[in-house]
Design a protein around this motif. Structure first.
Motif, mmCIF file in Angstrom:
data_model
loop_
_atom_site.group_PDB
_atom_site.id
_atom_site.type_symbol
_atom_site.label_atom_id
_atom_site.label_comp_id
_atom_site.label_asym_id
_atom_site.label_seq_id
_atom_site.Cartn_x
_atom_site.Cartn_y
_atom_site.Cartn_z
ATOM 1 N N ILE A 295 0.863 -1.182 0.000
ATOM 2 C CA ILE A 295 0.000 0.000 0.000
ATOM 3 C C ILE A 295 0.899 1.231 0.000
ATOM 4 C CG2 ILE A 295 -1.752 1.320 1.241
ATOM 5 C CD1 ILE A 295 -2.749 -1.284 2.475
ATOM 6 N N THR B 222 -0.196 4.610 -0.768
ATOM 7 C CA THR B 222 -0.928 5.719 -0.145
ATOM 8 C C THR B 222 -2.394 5.312 -0.003
ATOM 9 O OG1 THR B 222 -1.413 6.760 -2.294
ATOM 10 C CG2 THR B 222 0.570 7.511 -1.132
ATOM 11 N N THR B 223 -3.122 6.034 0.843
ATOM 12 C CA THR B 223 -4.572 5.886 0.922
ATOM 13 C C THR B 223 -5.184 7.268 0.765
ATOM 14 O OG1 THR B 223 -4.511 6.053 3.348
ATOM 15 C CG2 THR B 223 -4.484 3.838 2.399
ATOM 16 N N LYS C 212 -9.497 5.026 -1.103
ATOM 17 C CA LYS C 212 -8.830 4.139 -2.045
ATOM 18 C C LYS C 212 -7.438 3.797 -1.514
ATOM 19 C CE LYS C 212 -11.810 4.370 -5.614
ATOM 20 N NZ LYS C 212 -12.469 3.202 -6.258
ATOM 21 N N ALA C 213 -7.049 2.542 -1.679
ATOM 22 C CA ALA C 213 -5.678 2.131 -1.373
ATOM 23 C C ALA C 213 -4.922 2.072 -2.690
ATOM 24 C CB ALA C 213 -5.669 0.764 -0.688
ATOM 25 N N ASN C 214 -3.926 2.946 -2.834
ATOM 26 C CA ASN C 214 -3.119 2.966 -4.052
ATOM 27 C C ASN C 214 -1.997 1.946 -3.895
ATOM 28 O OD1 ASN C 214 -4.622 5.127 -5.213
ATOM 29 N ND2 ASN C 214 -3.535 6.539 -3.867
ATOM 30 N N GLU D 103 -2.700 -0.268 -9.218
ATOM 31 C CA GLU D 103 -4.122 -0.511 -8.975
ATOM 32 C C GLU D 103 -4.615 0.277 -7.765
ATOM 33 O OE1 GLU D 103 -5.937 -4.496 -9.750
ATOM 34 O OE2 GLU D 103 -3.846 -5.158 -9.628
ATOM 35 N N LYS D 104 -5.905 0.611 -7.808
ATOM 36 C CA LYS D 104 -6.553 1.320 -6.704
ATOM 37 C C LYS D 104 -7.671 0.430 -6.165
ATOM 38 C CE LYS D 104 -5.715 5.866 -8.811
ATOM 39 N NZ LYS D 104 -4.674 6.308 -7.895
ATOM 40 N N ASP E 36 -10.763 -0.311 -3.367
ATOM 41 C CA ASP E 36 -11.728 0.373 -2.509
ATOM 42 C C ASP E 36 -11.529 -0.016 -1.050
ATOM 43 O OD1 ASP E 36 -13.083 1.735 -4.561
ATOM 44 O OD2 ASP E 36 -14.279 -0.054 -5.022
#
Length: 239
Positions: free
Chosen positions: A201, A203-204, A208-210, A215-216, A218
């Motif tokens: 992970i 960033t959030t 959304k978890a980037n 991919e992002k 939910d």
């Protein structure tokens, strides 16, 4: 075992010595691939593109980015990578341990100390690689290393594993059972049907978890606060 090494140093003579020392390790039980960088900008560019290595050999003083800056960038995406500073400035050693430096090697002793340092680093990498989940299907058994699993999700009666290299594997088990068999501190339930590897992970933002790889995912509203808290605790314990 094939180990990927990245070396960053703007001194051509030093880089040649590093390359020559590694090439001479013909009697080693390990195999090495070396990628050389003569500037920090190119190094960071590859890091941003998720080109990762097992071992990093970093000079501390370079014209554009310091070795400490590169080490900070590495730690932002990997807590397991081995960082070795190859430098003329051993007086900076205390500062470097903020980035969990594995070892310091004076540039005057590369040929003398680098072979043993790489041997010891290989041991650390092997220990890290031992943590794995065995995916058993009808026709094969797959050893999925924890660090290679980006996230896990459920569809119907199957739980799917999305891997760092893009592959997807599945097992006929509920997600809850898979999570009980894994290290639950590392795999965080972000929605009722999806668990993300905290290591991947980046960033959030906006629920959304980037993820590493672009991919992002939910993050459900009821879980968002808990997810944020667990991420902060997880990374805080490892600073």
């Amino acid at each position: 075992m094939m180990l990927r090494i990245a070396a960053a140093d703007d001194d051509v003579i030093v880089m040649d010595e590093i390359c020559g020392t590694i090439a001479a390790l013909t009697d080693s039980a390990e195999q090495y691939t070396l990628t050389a960088y003569d500037n920090g900008k190119e190094f960071l560019w590859d890091l941003e593109k998720h080109r990762l290595f097992d071992i990093y050999l970093l000079d501390i003083e370079m014209p554009d980015y310091s070795g400490f800056q590169l080490a900070a960038a590495i730690r932002a995406v990997s807590l397991e990578a081995v960082i070795i500073f190859v430098t003329s400035h051993i007086e900076y050693a205390i500062d470097g341990y903020r980035y969990s430096a594995f070892r310091y090697i004076p540039k005057s002793k590369i040929q003398e100390l680098l072979p043993q340092a790489l041997k010891d680093a290989a041991g650390c990498v092997r220990n890290t690689d031992r943590r794995a989940y065995m995916i058993v299907t009808k026709d094969r058994i797959i050893r999925a290393r924890y660090k290679d699993i980006v996230y896990i999700y459920v569809q119907g009666k199957y739980t799917y594993f999305k891997m760092l290299d893009g592959q997807i594997f599945k097992v006929r088990k509920p997600l809850s059972q898979v999570l009980s068999e894994l290290d639950e501190e590392m795999f965080l339930l972000i929605d009722k049907g999806c668990a993300a590897n905290i290591e991947h992970i980046l960033t959030t933002i906006d629920h959304k978890a980037n993820m590493r790889g672009g991919e992002k995912l939910d993050i459900s509203r009821p879980k968002y606060k808990t997810v944020q808290e667990k991420i902060n605790i997880y990374w805080g314990l490892r600073k």
